[in-house]
Design a protein around this motif. Structure first.
Motif, PDB file in Angstrom:
ATOM      1  N   TYR A   1       0.867  -1.176   0.000  1.00  0.00           N
ATOM      2  CA  TYR A   1       0.000   0.000   0.000  1.00  0.00           C
ATOM      3  C   TYR A   1       0.907   1.231   0.000  1.00  0.00           C
ATOM      4  O   TYR A   1       1.960   1.218   0.630  1.00  0.00           O
ATOM      5  CB  TYR A   1      -0.869   0.044   1.263  1.00  0.00           C
ATOM      6  CG  TYR A   1      -1.806  -1.117   1.418  1.00  0.00           C
ATOM      7  CD1 TYR A   1      -3.125  -1.027   0.998  1.00  0.00           C
ATOM      8  CD2 TYR A   1      -1.392  -2.306   2.017  1.00  0.00           C
ATOM      9  CE1 TYR A   1      -4.011  -2.091   1.163  1.00  0.00           C
ATOM     10  CE2 TYR A   1      -2.267  -3.369   2.175  1.00  0.00           C
ATOM     11  CZ  TYR A   1      -3.569  -3.259   1.751  1.00  0.00           C
ATOM     12  OH  TYR A   1      -4.435  -4.310   1.920  1.00  0.00           O
ATOM     13  N   TYR A   2       0.496   2.282  -0.686  1.00  0.00           N
ATOM     14  CA  TYR A   2       1.304   3.503  -0.776  1.00  0.00           C
ATOM     15  C   TYR A   2       0.505   4.703  -0.302  1.00  0.00           C
ATOM     16  O   TYR A   2      -0.664   4.848  -0.636  1.00  0.00           O
ATOM     17  CB  TYR A   2       1.753   3.742  -2.215  1.00  0.00           C
ATOM     18  CG  TYR A   2       2.566   2.607  -2.777  1.00  0.00           C
ATOM     19  CD1 TYR A   2       3.946   2.576  -2.616  1.00  0.00           C
ATOM     20  CD2 TYR A   2       1.959   1.551  -3.443  1.00  0.00           C
ATOM     21  CE1 TYR A   2       4.704   1.518  -3.116  1.00  0.00           C
ATOM     22  CE2 TYR A   2       2.699   0.488  -3.946  1.00  0.00           C
ATOM     23  CZ  TYR A   2       4.066   0.483  -3.786  1.00  0.00           C
ATOM     24  OH  TYR A   2       4.810  -0.567  -4.265  1.00  0.00           O
ATOM     25  N   VAL A   3       1.170   5.565   0.458  1.00  0.00           N
ATOM     26  CA  VAL A   3       0.577   6.823   0.913  1.00  0.00           C
ATOM     27  C   VAL A   3       1.561   7.924   0.540  1.00  0.00           C
ATOM     28  O   VAL A   3       2.749   7.822   0.833  1.00  0.00           O
ATOM     29  CB  VAL A   3       0.366   6.830   2.444  1.00  0.00           C
ATOM     30  CG1 VAL A   3      -0.232   8.155   2.891  1.00  0.00           C
ATOM     31  CG2 VAL A   3      -0.490   5.669   2.894  1.00  0.00           C
ATOM     32  N   GLY A   4       1.081   8.974  -0.106  1.00  0.00           N
ATOM     33  CA  GLY A   4       1.968  10.071  -0.509  1.00  0.00           C
ATOM     34  C   GLY A   4       2.735   9.712  -1.771  1.00  0.00           C
ATOM     35  O   GLY A   4       2.389   8.781  -2.497  1.00  0.00           O
ATOM     36  N   ASN A   5       3.783  10.444  -2.036  1.00  0.00           N
ATOM     37  CA  ASN A   5       4.591  10.243  -3.234  1.00  0.00           C
ATOM     38  C   ASN A   5       6.000   9.801  -2.849  1.00  0.00           C
ATOM     39  O   ASN A   5       6.825  10.625  -2.478  1.00  0.00           O
ATOM     40  CB  ASN A   5       4.655  11.536  -4.060  1.00  0.00           C
ATOM     41  CG  ASN A   5       5.416  11.349  -5.345  1.00  0.00           C
ATOM     42  OD1 ASN A   5       5.883  10.261  -5.654  1.00  0.00           O
ATOM     43  ND2 ASN A   5       5.556  12.412  -6.095  1.00  0.00           N
ATOM     44  N   PRO A   6       6.295   8.508  -2.930  1.00  0.00           N
ATOM     45  CA  PRO A   6       7.626   8.030  -2.538  1.00  0.00           C
ATOM     46  C   PRO A   6       8.726   8.468  -3.496  1.00  0.00           C
ATOM     47  O   PRO A   6       9.889   8.365  -3.180  1.00  0.00           O
ATOM     48  CB  PRO A   6       7.476   6.510  -2.536  1.00  0.00           C
ATOM     49  CG  PRO A   6       6.334   6.242  -3.438  1.00  0.00           C
ATOM     50  CD  PRO A   6       5.419   7.431  -3.354  1.00  0.00           C
ATOM     51  N   ASP A   7       8.373   8.976  -4.659  1.00  0.00           N
ATOM     52  CA  ASP A   7       9.371   9.389  -5.649  1.00  0.00           C
ATOM     53  C   ASP A   7       9.545  10.902  -5.677  1.00  0.00           C
ATOM     54  O   ASP A   7       9.895  11.472  -6.697  1.00  0.00           O
ATOM     55  CB  ASP A   7       8.959   8.898  -7.041  1.00  0.00           C
ATOM     56  CG  ASP A   7       8.941   7.389  -7.114  1.00  0.00           C
ATOM     57  OD1 ASP A   7       9.817   6.763  -6.495  1.00  0.00           O
ATOM     58  OD2 ASP A   7       8.039   6.853  -7.767  1.00  0.00           O
ATOM     59  N   TYR A   8       9.324  11.574  -4.534  1.00  0.00           N
ATOM     60  CA  TYR A   8       9.372  13.033  -4.507  1.00  0.00           C
ATOM     61  C   TYR A   8      10.699  13.580  -5.010  1.00  0.00           C
ATOM     62  O   TYR A   8      10.744  14.591  -5.668  1.00  0.00           O
ATOM     63  CB  TYR A   8       9.093  13.551  -3.092  1.00  0.00           C
ATOM     64  CG  TYR A   8      10.178  13.208  -2.111  1.00  0.00           C
ATOM     65  CD1 TYR A   8      10.126  12.022  -1.405  1.00  0.00           C
ATOM     66  CD2 TYR A   8      11.269  14.053  -1.917  1.00  0.00           C
ATOM     67  CE1 TYR A   8      11.122  11.680  -0.529  1.00  0.00           C
ATOM     68  CE2 TYR A   8      12.273  13.713  -1.033  1.00  0.00           C
ATOM     69  CZ  TYR A   8      12.203  12.530  -0.347  1.00  0.00           C
ATOM     70  OH  TYR A   8      13.192  12.194   0.512  1.00  0.00           O
TER      71      TYR A   8
ATOM     72  N   PRO B   1       8.492  15.839   1.917  1.00  0.00           N
ATOM     73  CA  PRO B   1       7.119  15.329   1.837  1.00  0.00           C
ATOM     74  C   PRO B   1       7.027  13.964   2.522  1.00  0.00           C
ATOM     75  O   PRO B   1       7.904  13.123   2.362  1.00  0.00           O
ATOM     76  CB  PRO B   1       6.870  15.199   0.335  1.00  0.00           C
ATOM     77  CG  PRO B   1       7.894  16.058  -0.315  1.00  0.00           C
ATOM     78  CD  PRO B   1       9.081  16.067   0.603  1.00  0.00           C
ATOM     79  N   LYS B   2       5.973  13.764   3.275  1.00  0.00           N
ATOM     80  CA  LYS B   2       5.781  12.488   3.965  1.00  0.00           C
ATOM     81  C   LYS B   2       5.225  11.453   2.988  1.00  0.00           C
ATOM     82  O   LYS B   2       4.409  11.764   2.132  1.00  0.00           O
ATOM     83  CB  LYS B   2       4.814  12.651   5.137  1.00  0.00           C
ATOM     84  CG  LYS B   2       5.253  13.663   6.168  1.00  0.00           C
ATOM     85  CD  LYS B   2       6.346  13.128   7.040  1.00  0.00           C
ATOM     86  CE  LYS B   2       6.622  14.000   8.237  1.00  0.00           C
ATOM     87  NZ  LYS B   2       7.570  15.046   8.016  1.00  0.00           N
ATOM     88  N   ASN B   3       5.688  10.227   3.119  1.00  0.00           N
ATOM     89  CA  ASN B   3       5.197   9.129   2.290  1.00  0.00           C
ATOM     90  C   ASN B   3       5.441   7.824   3.014  1.00  0.00           C
ATOM     91  O   ASN B   3       6.257   7.761   3.936  1.00  0.00           O
ATOM     92  CB  ASN B   3       5.877   9.135   0.911  1.00  0.00           C
ATOM     93  CG  ASN B   3       7.369   8.957   1.025  1.00  0.00           C
ATOM     94  OD1 ASN B   3       7.854   7.871   1.301  1.00  0.00           O
ATOM     95  ND2 ASN B   3       8.118  10.033   0.819  1.00  0.00           N
TER      96      ASN B   3
ATOM     97  N   VAL C   1       2.388   8.514   8.951  1.00  0.00           N
ATOM     98  CA  VAL C   1       1.751   8.550   7.632  1.00  0.00           C
ATOM     99  C   VAL C   1       1.144   7.190   7.298  1.00  0.00           C
ATOM    100  O   VAL C   1       0.107   7.099   6.649  1.00  0.00           O
ATOM    101  CB  VAL C   1       2.786   8.960   6.553  1.00  0.00           C
ATOM    102  CG1 VAL C   1       2.173   8.950   5.172  1.00  0.00           C
ATOM    103  CG2 VAL C   1       3.360  10.327   6.866  1.00  0.00           C
ATOM    104  N   CYS C   2       1.757   6.127   7.782  1.00  0.00           N
ATOM    105  CA  CYS C   2       1.317   4.758   7.490  1.00  0.00           C
ATOM    106  C   CYS C   2       0.006   4.415   8.178  1.00  0.00           C
ATOM    107  O   CYS C   2      -0.697   3.493   7.755  1.00  0.00           O
ATOM    108  CB  CYS C   2       2.391   3.769   7.926  1.00  0.00           C
ATOM    109  SG  CYS C   2       4.039   4.181   7.321  1.00  0.00           S
TER     110      CYS C   2
END
Length: 143
Positions: free
Chosen positions: A70-77, A97-99, A129-130
């Motif tokens: 599962y993904y929250v936010g943008n991990p590739d910021y 940015p939080k992810n 965030v998780c």
């Protein structure tokens, strides 16, 4: 400044302090939910996780093992924005940015591990965030 002005600024300052404290408490509570989920989800079935966390973004099946992500936010910021955080920002997590990537591993359909990666929160609020993924799966938040 006169006494009346001092009182106004004093009350405003107290209001700001109360608001900041409330927000910090909520953030800490979310990080605690994420921490609790890492143990409370162990032993739950695949169906239980689908019911409380929803459908994962990706799944991988390998024999008797299955992985939900599962993904929250943008991990590739950093790639998207071209941002290179300083060492201090990497350590503290500030100004980034939080992810979160939540990984749940099943063996024969039963949760064996739950892990988080990414910029999941601050030093004290790691994992906050998780919580948006796992909060409905934890008994303390389902009442």
């Amino acid at each position: 400044m006169n006494e009346r002005t001092h009182k106004r600024f004093g009350l405003f300052g107290l209001g700001v302090l109360a608001l900041v404290s409330l927000l910090a408490a909520c953030t800490y509570e979310r990080s605690q939910v994420a921490k609790d989920a890492r143990t409370e989800l162990i032993g739950k079935s695949r169906g239980d996780i689908l019911a409380c966390a929803g459908r994962p973004k990706t799944t991988i099946k390998d024999g008797d093992l299955e992985y939900f992500a599962y993904y929250v936010g943008n991990p590739d910021y950093d790639r998207v924005l071209g941002v290179q955080p300083t060492e201090a920002q990497k350590i503290t997590g500030s100004a980034l940015p939080k992810n979160c990537k939540v990984r749940i591993m099943f063996r024969n359909g039963i949760v064996e591990t739950v892990s988080y990666s990414g910029n999941t929160g601050g030093i004290i609020t790691r994992g906050e965030v998780c919580a948006s993924v796992v909060s409905r799966c934890v008994s303390s938040t389902s009442d």
